[in-house]
Design an enzyme around this catalytic site. Structure first.
Site, PDB file in Angstrom:
ATOM      1  NE  ARG A   1      -5.391   3.301  -0.840  1.00 25.94           N
ATOM      2  CZ  ARG A   1      -5.560   2.443   0.176  1.00 25.94           C
ATOM      3  NH1 ARG A   1      -4.583   1.642   0.587  1.00 25.94           N
ATOM      4  NH2 ARG A   1      -6.711   2.395   0.811  1.00 25.94           N
ATOM      5  N   GLY A   2      -4.847   5.720   2.104  1.00 23.74           N
ATOM      6  CA  GLY A   2      -5.565   5.254   3.291  1.00 23.74           C
ATOM      7  C   GLY A   2      -5.347   6.313   4.363  1.00 23.74           C
ATOM      8  CB  ALA A   3      -7.732   8.168   6.490  1.00 26.43           C
TER       9      ALA A   3
ATOM     10  NE  ARG B   1      -6.094  11.279  -1.995  1.00 27.80           N
ATOM     11  CZ  ARG B   1      -6.504  10.016  -1.823  1.00 27.80           C
ATOM     12  NH1 ARG B   1      -5.771   9.155  -1.148  1.00 27.80           N
ATOM     13  NH2 ARG B   1      -7.664   9.620  -2.324  1.00 27.80           N
TER      14      ARG B   1
ATOM     15  CD  GLN C   1      -8.598   2.711  -4.139  1.00 32.57           C
ATOM     16  OE1 GLN C   1      -9.470   2.318  -4.913  1.00 32.57           O
ATOM     17  NE2 GLN C   1      -8.356   4.002  -3.969  1.00 32.57           N
TER      18      GLN C   1
ATOM     19  CG  ASP D   1     -10.843   8.482   3.635  1.00 29.99           C
ATOM     20  OD1 ASP D   1     -11.495   7.488   3.293  1.00 29.99           O
ATOM     21  OD2 ASP D   1      -9.632   8.619   3.392  1.00 29.99           O
TER      22      ASP D   1
ATOM     23  CG  ASN E   1     -14.596   4.653   3.359  1.00 26.53           C
ATOM     24  OD1 ASN E   1     -13.425   4.874   3.710  1.00 26.53           O
ATOM     25  ND2 ASN E   1     -14.974   3.471   2.930  1.00 26.53           N
ATOM     26  CE  LYS E   2     -11.261   5.675  -2.535  1.00 24.35           C
ATOM     27  NZ  LYS E   2     -10.764   6.928  -3.140  1.00 24.35           N
TER      28      LYS E   2
HETATM   29  O1  MRU Z   1      -8.259   7.022  -1.954  1.00 28.43           O
HETATM   30  P1  MRU Z   1      -7.784   6.097  -0.872  1.00 28.43           P
HETATM   31  O2  MRU Z   1      -7.313   4.782  -1.400  1.00 28.43           O
HETATM   32  O3  MRU Z   1      -6.778   6.760   0.048  1.00 28.43           O
HETATM   33  O4  MRU Z   1      -9.103   5.827  -0.019  1.00 28.43           O
HETATM   34  C1  MRU Z   1      -9.027   5.012   1.112  1.00 28.43           C
HETATM   35  C2  MRU Z   1     -10.309   4.819   1.812  1.00 28.43           C
HETATM   36  O5  MRU Z   1     -11.333   5.343   1.439  1.00 28.43           O
HETATM   37  C3  MRU Z   1     -10.246   4.002   3.078  1.00 28.43           C
HETATM   38  O6  MRU Z   1     -11.408   3.275   3.266  1.00 28.43           O
HETATM   39  C4  MRU Z   1     -10.047   4.971   4.263  1.00 28.43           C
HETATM   40  O7  MRU Z   1      -8.977   5.821   4.031  1.00 28.43           O
HETATM   41  C5  MRU Z   1      -9.859   4.256   5.538  1.00 28.43           C
HETATM   42  S1  MRU Z   1      -8.272   3.493   5.630  1.00 28.43           S
HETATM   43  C6  MRU Z   1      -8.150   2.710   7.101  1.00 28.43           C
END
Ligand code: MRU
Length: 361
Positions: A58-60, A101, A208, A249, A259-260
């Site tokens: 996970r994480g972009a 996703r 997270q 993201d 973002n989240k």
């Molecule tokens: O749902 P996730 O855990 O993939 O969400 C992650 C985020 O929102 C992060 O802040 C984003 O992907 C940036 S990661 C460098």
């Protein structure tokens, strides 16, 4: 299953890697953290899809890196196919993975890069094309390491020793390749002998911030305090926060960014208390084809993540509905600057983001 102690900064240990035979991707299952450091290998299209969907990776940026490797792995059974059939099969698998996703642009960005390699190598044997795909996937990973390092350097210029920094969700090494984006300046500063007090929003519903950000920072020796999402206001009011650093993201061409879920609330609070609010991300997260935040598709997830996932018994009656958007969009007017690998972008974002990409050409 290698169950080594995980140090996100140690050379040679990685949470997403292509195995040497290119038949599977080796990942640290992030759903098991912080209590279990479990590595697994994924190879089938379904396993790759599920690894993204379930947030094992996970994480972009990390999703983008994983997608590159997954394409190589999924190509292996089709090495005997003639070019046109191979290309069509890979386009189908790419679309399948892309549907896992919708919000983080790095997924479609990496898949497009991999499909671009297939198109560019028309006329070569299928094994030669797969080898070119392997090289490209490794390049995506290497480039992300370099981009994160530059983001950390730029971001560090925005804070000073002893500052309190609030972050939301996880934009650390686990969410990228190494260093992270929002956590990059903090880790780099620490490496250089600076000290920050980091407040890590727990980040409901998937935690997270509690499970990953606090884990990464604690392992790196950074002073981290985990707070519930609804405590951001009090720590700001207490004067404990000098800057907010969050990931992204997808950044739209006008500077709005997804973002989240919860990020936009933090930005509104920061504005209220006069605290600078930064998003940090690689240029692979900026989507110049997306005009504004209204054009970003927001992922909706299973309501059970809210109602029962972390509890011994459900915390809401079965008939109670739950709305579970995984991301929100922060309006560019709340944003002090976007920290990228190519420099810090200030308002007006529509003009300056265009300039950033024009300089590239
Ligand atoms: O749902 P996730 O855990 O993939 O969400 C992650 C985020 O929102 C992060 O802040 C984003 O992907 C940036 S990661 C460098």
């Amino acid at each position: 299953m290698a169950d080594t102690a995980f140090n996100p900064y140690a050379e040679g240990i990685d949470h997403v890697e292509l195995n040497p035979d290119a038949k599977s991707v080796h990942i640290l299952d992030q759903t098991q953290l912080p209590n279990r450091e479990i590595y697994k290998d994924v190879s089938t299209p379904e396993e790759c899809y599920e690894a993204i969907k379930k947030l094992e990776v996970r994480g972009a940026p990390c999703i983008g890196i994983f997608a590159g490797y997954a394409m190589v792995v999924m190509a292996q059974p089709y090495a005997e196919l003639p070019y046109a059939d191979f290309k069509a099969k890979m386009a189908e698998l790419s679309a399948y993975l892309n549907s896992s996703r919708p919000t983080a642009v790095n997924l479609s960005w990496a898949l497009r890069r991999m499909e671009g390699v297939i198109a560019a190598h028309e006329g070569e044997s299928t094994p030669a094309i797969i080898e070119a795909m392997r090289q490209e996937s490794l390049a995506i990973h290497e480039e992300d390491i370099a981009m994160c390092r530059r983001i950390a350097e730029y971001g560090l210029t925005l804070v000073k020793d002893g500052d309190g920094i609030l972050t939301h969700c996880n934009a650390g090494p686990l969410a990228t390749s190494k260093f992270g984006t929002a956590l990059g300046p903090i880790l780099l500063g620490e490496e250089q002998g600076m000290h920050f007090h980091v407040f890590s929003d727990e980040t409901r519903p998937l935690l997270q911030g509690a499970r990953l950000t606090s884990y990464e920072l604690a392992k790196a020796g950074v002073d981290v305090t985990c707070i519930c999402d609804n405590m951001a206001s009090i720590v700001m009011k207490n004067g404990w926060i000098q800057a907010c650093f969050v990931g992204c993201d997808r950044v739209a061409a006008n500077g709005d960014f997804a973002n989240k879920i919860g990020t936009s609330g933090v930005a509104i609070l920061a504005k209220h208390y006069g605290i600078p609010f930064y998003t940090l991300g690689p240029t692979s997260t900026i989507d110049m084809n997306c005009p504004t935040g209204d054009d970003i598709k927001i992922e909706l997830r299973n309501p059970d993540e809210i109602k029962e996932m972390w509890y011994k018994e459900p915390m809401a009656l079965p008939e109670v509905k739950a709305y579970n958007p995984s991301f929100d969009v922060t309006d560019h007017e709340l944003l002090t600057a976007i920290v990228t690998d190519k420099g810090i972008v200030y308002p007006p974002f529509d003009v300056n983001l265009k300039k950033l990409f024009a300089e590239e050409e």
